[in-house]
Design a protein around this motif. Structure first.
Motif, PDB file in Angstrom:
ATOM      1  N   GLU A   1       0.866  -1.188   0.000  1.00 13.14           N
ATOM      2  CA  GLU A   1       0.000   0.000   0.000  1.00 13.14           C
ATOM      3  C   GLU A   1       0.893   1.225   0.000  1.00 13.14           C
ATOM      4  N   ASP A   2       0.585   2.212  -0.850  1.00 13.51           N
ATOM      5  CA  ASP A   2       1.442   3.399  -0.908  1.00 13.51           C
ATOM      6  C   ASP A   2       0.972   4.537  -0.008  1.00 13.51           C
ATOM      7  N   GLU A   3      -0.215   4.428   0.571  1.00 11.80           N
ATOM      8  CA  GLU A   3      -0.649   5.466   1.525  1.00 11.80           C
ATOM      9  C   GLU A   3      -0.071   5.123   2.888  1.00 11.80           C
TER      10      GLU A   3
ATOM     11  N   ASP B   1      -2.976  -3.323  -2.433  1.00 14.99           N
ATOM     12  CA  ASP B   1      -3.718  -2.178  -2.942  1.00 14.99           C
ATOM     13  C   ASP B   1      -3.737  -2.231  -4.470  1.00 14.99           C
TER      14      ASP B   1
ATOM     15  N   MET C   1      -4.257   0.562  -6.569  1.00 14.77           N
ATOM     16  CA  MET C   1      -3.572   1.723  -7.153  1.00 14.77           C
ATOM     17  C   MET C   1      -2.203   1.879  -6.499  1.00 14.77           C
TER      18      MET C   1
ATOM     19  N   LYS D   1     -12.435   0.237  -0.087  1.00 19.51           N
ATOM     20  CA  LYS D   1     -12.135   1.336   0.834  1.00 19.51           C
ATOM     21  C   LYS D   1     -13.290   2.338   0.821  1.00 19.51           C
TER      22      LYS D   1
END
Ligand code: CA
Length: 238
Positions: free
Chosen positions: A9-11, A53, A55, A105
């Motif tokens: 996950e990039d967040e 994730d 994206m 989400k």
């Protein structure tokens, strides 16, 4: 051995939140913030489950999923895709990349943990040993052994049933009546105040010197297995 979950996950805020909650639920968590790195990590240290994730920078979640399915090491690793609400989740379903489940989400942590456990149980029944974990407390249901921070805890049968019930529902507030039903059974008549006596005993053996009290007294409501900051973290998720 704790089940190992790779969070891709990039967040970073979401990664932090997932790590905190999954570790609290007894999982070992590693993380990756981009798709290419995720594939490398998954092959080097094969996880029991991947939260992926959709994206992502470098490679999309879909592409990561496809690559993992082609590799011998990671072919059978269960994957839960995280998708944003809306068309993406429909598209992702249409694309048969080989994920085991999808979560849209924003999701609640409780829902996510439940899905993780379901997918793990299906994929790796051996991982579902009869062990409950919360914070630094470990409860082995088969051998009736309990420990906190690796220190053995000796509980009477009622305290054992109470703790088990709390550990099966961390964070939830139970009334004295609900705890009576859970730990004594429905047909037994016991004064609700008796619960307080056993909670006191449970606290006494469970909370060692300098350790946080993991049982929260909720005025006019009852008790919960909880830590002060966990409620705040869970709310931030939704
Ligand atoms: Ca993302």
């Amino acid at each position: 051995m704790k089940p190992h979950i790779l969070v891709v996950e990039d967040e970073t805020a979401l990664v932090t939140l997932l790590r905190y909650n999954l570790e609290r639920e007894g999982f070992r968590v590693t993380e990756s913030t981009d798709g290419e790195d995720a594939v490398i990590q998954a092959v080097e240290d094969v996880p029991d489950l991947i939260l992926l994730d959709w994206m992502l920078p470098q490679l999309s979640g879909i592409e990561v999923c496809r690559q993992l399915r082609r590799k011998t090491e990671t072919r059978a690793v269960p994957i839960i895709m995280l998708t944003a609400r809306g068309e993406e989740s429909d598209r992702i379903r249409g694309l048969d990349c080989g994920a085991d489940d999808y979560i849209t989400k924003p999701f609640s942590i409780a829902e996510l943990v439940a899905r993780v456990r379901t997918v793990l149980r299906r994929a790796r029944p051996a991982l579902q040993e009869e062990i409950l974990r919360y914070s630094d407390i470990v409860m082995d249901l088969a051998s009736h052994r309990v420990s906190r921070a690796e220190r053995p805890i000796h509980l009477g049968p009622t305290e054992f049933r109470l703790l088990r019930y709390f550990m099966e529902h961390p964070g939830r507030v139970f009334s004295r009546e609900q705890l009576l039903d859970a730990a004594w059974g429905r047909d037994v008549y016991v004064e609700p105040r008796t619960v307080d006596v056993h909670i006191r005993r449970l606290r006494k053996v469970l909370n060692g010197e300098g350790e946080l009290d993991v049982i929260r007294t909720v005025r006019a409501a009852g008790y919960a297995l909880d830590q002060p900051q966990s409620g705040d973290m869970a709310r931030a998720a939704s």
